[in-house]
Design an enzyme around this catalytic site. Structure first.
Site, PDB file in Angstrom:
ATOM      1  N   GLU A  42       2.810  -6.600   0.841  1.00 46.58           N
ATOM      2  CA  GLU A  42       1.658  -5.822   1.301  1.00 46.58           C
ATOM      3  C   GLU A  42       0.353  -6.401   0.733  1.00 46.58           C
ATOM      4  OE1 GLU A  42       0.275  -1.113   1.237  1.00 46.58           O
ATOM      5  OE2 GLU A  42       1.646  -1.867  -0.292  1.00 46.58           O
ATOM      6  N   LYS A 115      -0.394   1.775   8.779  1.00 48.59           N
ATOM      7  CA  LYS A 115       0.370   2.571   7.823  1.00 48.59           C
ATOM      8  C   LYS A 115       0.156   4.062   8.048  1.00 48.59           C
ATOM      9  CE  LYS A 115       1.100   2.689   2.781  1.00 48.59           C
ATOM     10  NZ  LYS A 115       0.706   1.987   1.529  1.00 48.59           N
ATOM     11  N   CYS A 152       5.000   0.042   2.583  1.00 50.91           N
ATOM     12  CA  CYS A 152       5.068   0.629   1.252  1.00 50.91           C
ATOM     13  C   CYS A 152       5.390   2.122   1.264  1.00 50.91           C
ATOM     14  CB  CYS A 152       3.785   0.338   0.487  1.00 50.91           C
ATOM     15  SG  CYS A 152       3.992   0.478  -1.319  1.00 50.91           S
TER      16      CYS A 152
END
Length: 295
Positions: A42, A115, A152
């Site tokens: 990331e 995300k 993540c």
């Protein structure tokens, strides 16, 4: 179809050119090892700037059309014939996202994901920088299979993994930045982190791959030590490859996606789902049905 997948991990600093050059070198090394899908961590272009809140860090963001590293990676993917999910800090209009594009083996961009779950903890101040993603979960067709990509904090949510599986993903990939906790200095979440994602692999009967960063990064009086441990899990949730906690590393593993697809079909998990019973998942407090009845 047999597919070889790589997970990488590296340390980052404020020499952004060095970070990008290092990532490109790792892509080449992974391709030399036979990898066809190569996962970088990331926000690999920069240190993990979310350690604290500084307005000047918004200057790091680029629009998708202006992002120079993505253009470089498109050329590299085409030259090497590999699939590259590329994480970047995205500016779109007046808002900012933690995003990823999936570059296919011919250099074309086959998809874009923002995300969905944005953490807000000491050392992980992402809500200051990123708006919640508006793309929804996605699965992308590539030369080497249909892949789902979360970022993540997304990896802690079984709903995200299941959604991508239902969309036909055959492999789940998670670029990551995780390490120490400011308010819990004795906590080592590495095993919990891996076990959660291995559960996604076992429940959805597909490989899961995570790429974390390493090293200690600091900002003002704060510091965060990333624990690496990038890993590859098979479709049974078994750990088949793991990097160490401290070194820059590349791990690879080959999967037969056709064999896994048959196993997933024969196990019956998706056949026996009861979507009529899952309404509570659509509420935050589990009382969706009760609220509907009282309306």
């Amino acid at each position: 179809m047999k597919v070889t997948i790589a997970a990488t991990q590296m340390a980052c600093n404020w020499d952004l050119k060095n970070n990008i050059d290092k990532a490109i070198s790792m892509v080449h090394q992974a391709a030399d090892l036979g990898a066809q899908i190569i996962l970088l961590q990331e926000l690999f272009e920069t240190p993990y700037f979310c350690i604290d809140t500084q307005n000047e860090h918004f200057n790091l963001a680029k629009t998708l059309s202006e992002q120079p590293t993505i253009k470089k990676m498109q050329t590299i993917a085409k030259d090497l014939g590999v699939v590259l999910p590329v994480s970047f800090f995205e500016r779109s209009g007046l808002v900012y996202f933690n995003s990823i594009v999936v570059i296919d083996a011919d250099g074309s961009i086959v998809g874009h994901y923002r995300k969905s779950h944005i953490p807000d903890f000491p050392l992980y101040e992402e809500k200051f920088y990123f708006s919640p993603g508006d793309t929804g979960f996605r699965a992308f067709d590539t030369k080497f299979g249909r892949i789902g990509v979360g970022i993540c904090w997304d990896q802690w949510f079984p709903e995200a993994a299941r959604a991508m599986a239902l969309m036909g993903a055959e492999i789940l990939l998670y670029p990551t930045a995780i390490g120490s906790e400011l308010d819990k200095p004795d906590l080592d979440s590495k095993n919990h982190w891996q076990t959660t994602m291995r559960g996604h692999a076992a429940a959805n009967i597909m490989p899961v791959i995570a790429s974390n960063r390493i090293g200690k990064e600091s900002s003002k009086d704060l510091s965060l030590e990333f624990y690496g441990s990038s890993f590859i899990s098979n479709h049974l949730g078994e750990l088949v490859c793991e990097a160490d906690r401290e070194s820059e590393n590349i791990i690879t593993h080959q999967f037969d996606l056709d064999e896994i697809a048959l196993y997933r079909r024969d196990w019956g998990v998706f056949r026996d789902r009861r979507t009529d019973l899952y309404g509570e998942i659509l509420s935050l407090d589990g009382n969706r049905t009760k609220k509907k009845d009282s309306a």
